[in-house]
Design a protein around this motif. Structure first.
Motif, PDB file in Angstrom:
ATOM      1  N   ALA A   1       0.769  -1.252   0.056  1.00 41.61           N
ATOM      2  CA  ALA A   1       0.001  -0.036   0.152  1.00 41.61           C
ATOM      3  C   ALA A   1       0.743   1.184  -0.041  1.00 41.61           C
ATOM      4  CB  ALA A   1      -0.923  -0.007   1.236  1.00 41.61           C
ATOM      5  N   GLU A   2       2.009   1.263   0.748  1.00 40.09           N
ATOM      6  CA  GLU A   2       2.873   2.543   0.685  1.00 40.09           C
ATOM      7  C   GLU A   2       3.557   2.694  -0.189  1.00 40.09           C
ATOM      8  OE1 GLU A   2       5.861   4.599   3.974  1.00 40.09           O
ATOM      9  OE2 GLU A   2       6.045   2.681   3.662  1.00 40.09           O
ATOM     10  N   ARG A   3       4.073   1.481  -0.907  1.00 43.82           N
ATOM     11  CA  ARG A   3       4.739   1.561  -2.252  1.00 43.82           C
ATOM     12  C   ARG A   3       3.741   2.243  -3.290  1.00 43.82           C
ATOM     13  NH1 ARG A   3       9.039  -0.834  -5.486  1.00 43.82           N
ATOM     14  NH2 ARG A   3       8.800   0.125  -7.029  1.00 43.82           N
TER      15      ARG A   3
ATOM     16  N   ALA B   1      10.622  11.298 -11.716  1.00 38.96           N
ATOM     17  CA  ALA B   1       9.536  12.140 -11.552  1.00 38.96           C
ATOM     18  C   ALA B   1      10.264  13.403 -11.186  1.00 38.96           C
ATOM     19  CB  ALA B   1       8.616  11.649 -10.435  1.00 38.96           C
ATOM     20  N   PHE B   2      11.297  13.231 -10.093  1.00 45.28           N
ATOM     21  CA  PHE B   2      11.853  14.680  -9.718  1.00 45.28           C
ATOM     22  C   PHE B   2      12.720  15.427 -10.818  1.00 45.28           C
ATOM     23  CE2 PHE B   2      15.639  16.210  -6.970  1.00 45.28           C
ATOM     24  CZ  PHE B   2      15.096  17.444  -6.771  1.00 45.28           C
TER      25      PHE B   2
ATOM     26  N   VAL C   1       2.239   7.009  -6.655  1.00 47.50           N
ATOM     27  CA  VAL C   1       1.251   7.918  -7.010  1.00 47.50           C
ATOM     28  C   VAL C   1       1.755   9.530  -6.511  1.00 47.50           C
ATOM     29  CG1 VAL C   1      -1.169   9.035  -5.835  1.00 47.50           C
ATOM     30  CG2 VAL C   1      -0.994   6.626  -6.266  1.00 47.50           C
ATOM     31  N   LEU C   2       2.366   9.735  -5.569  1.00 48.65           N
ATOM     32  CA  LEU C   2       2.893  10.713  -5.079  1.00 48.65           C
ATOM     33  C   LEU C   2       4.124  11.356  -6.308  1.00 48.65           C
ATOM     34  CD1 LEU C   2       3.774  10.397  -1.404  1.00 48.65           C
ATOM     35  CD2 LEU C   2       1.901  11.905  -2.545  1.00 48.65           C
ATOM     36  N   ALA C   3       4.621  10.128  -6.954  1.00 46.19           N
ATOM     37  CA  ALA C   3       5.847  10.448  -8.051  1.00 46.19           C
ATOM     38  C   ALA C   3       5.078  11.134  -9.175  1.00 46.19           C
ATOM     39  CB  ALA C   3       6.321   9.447  -8.288  1.00 46.19           C
ATOM     40  N   TYR C   4       3.765  10.355  -9.604  1.00 44.59           N
ATOM     41  CA  TYR C   4       3.063  10.747 -10.711  1.00 44.59           C
ATOM     42  C   TYR C   4       2.524  12.184 -10.464  1.00 44.59           C
ATOM     43  CZ  TYR C   4       3.490   6.182 -12.889  1.00 44.59           C
ATOM     44  OH  TYR C   4       4.077   5.056 -13.116  1.00 44.59           O
TER      45      TYR C   4
END
Length: 255
Positions: free
Chosen positions: A4-6, A216-217, A11-14
């Motif tokens: 779930a955290e992965r 993403a960064f 999601v945070l990266a996208y």
């Protein structure tokens, strides 16, 4: 909890990619509110040195906090620890060294400072949590061509960024004011040599990490710095009649 955290970190990266596109659009449409583009006014501002030190510090402090409060078992692996060290070395320079080399520098509007600080918290958590808890690499990843080329790009980009900042700091002699055309280094080829170095640096990090989070960064950095570089390039062309017309915006020999 781990799957779930992965998924959340992906999601945070996208979301970071979307933030890069949106931020680029906003910067392109709105008046810039940093550096030479700030206009005098009564709004709250943070002194340049303090702003740079404090807004960049979360990218150093948050990863250290994440690693200190968890087992961070993945950091026992060489690829994970080297990648996180690459991230930390950059922000140690940006938060603990760069601000104290600034000569003068215009105060940063409070909203800009707050947004930059929030991003550094966000990205510091994203990169460090992924590398310390979830990134899985083979033990020989450090000999993989993607890692080796990425590390070299990261190092070259950081050195270009630092050298270009040095050139910008030394444009004025003591007592001088106003702006001058940067000369030397990659400024002979592009307007935003310092931004070019940072883009190369984080593209190298993205390649070496070979992860959605790393790329993403890099994508976010490219979107934001390209827009800023375009604004700088146009400003120099308008302000200096003798500004070299052959200089590209941010990528030598391309644009």
């Amino acid at each position: 909890m781990e799957p779930a955290e992965r998924f959340l970190l992906d999601v945070l990266a996208y979301l970071q990619c979307a933030m890069g596109l949106l931020g680029s659009l906003v910067l392109g449409l709105a008046d810039s509110v940093y550096g030479r583009y700030t206009s005098p006014g009564p709004d709250l501002r943070v002194p340049a040195r303090a702003a740079w030190a404090l807004q960049e510090l979360p990218s150093l402090a948050v990863p250290l906090w994440v690693c200190a409060r968890t087992a961070a078992e993945r950091l026992h692996r060489a690829p994970n620890s080297i990648l996180l060290a690459m991230f930390l070395v950059h922000y140690a320079q940006r938060s603990l060294i760069f601000p104290f080399l600034i000569r003068g520098g215009k105060p940063v509007p409070l909203p800009t400072f707050v947004l930059a600080s929030m991003f550094c918290v966000y990205n510091g958590y994203l990169q460090s949590r992924y590398l310390s808890q979830h990134a899985v690499y083979a033990d020989d990843w450090v000999t993989d061509p993607r890692f080796l080329v990425g590390f070299c790009l990261w190092l070259i980009g950081m050195l270009v960024n630092i050298h270009s900042d040095h050139i910008l700091r030394n444009l004025r002699k003591p007592g001088e004011t106003g702006y001058k055309i940067p000369r030397g280094g990659l400024f002979e080829y592009v307007t935003a040599a310092n931004y070019f170095g940072e883009v190369v640096e984080w593209c190298g990090y993205g390649l070496a990490s070979w992860s959605v989070q790393g790329w993403a960064f890099a994508f976010f950095t490219f979107c934001i710095l390209l827009t800023r570089a375009q604004r700088h390039h146009q400003w120099y062309l308008e302000k200096f009649e003798d500004y070299p017309k052959f200089r590209k915006i941010i990528i030598p020999f391309l644009f």
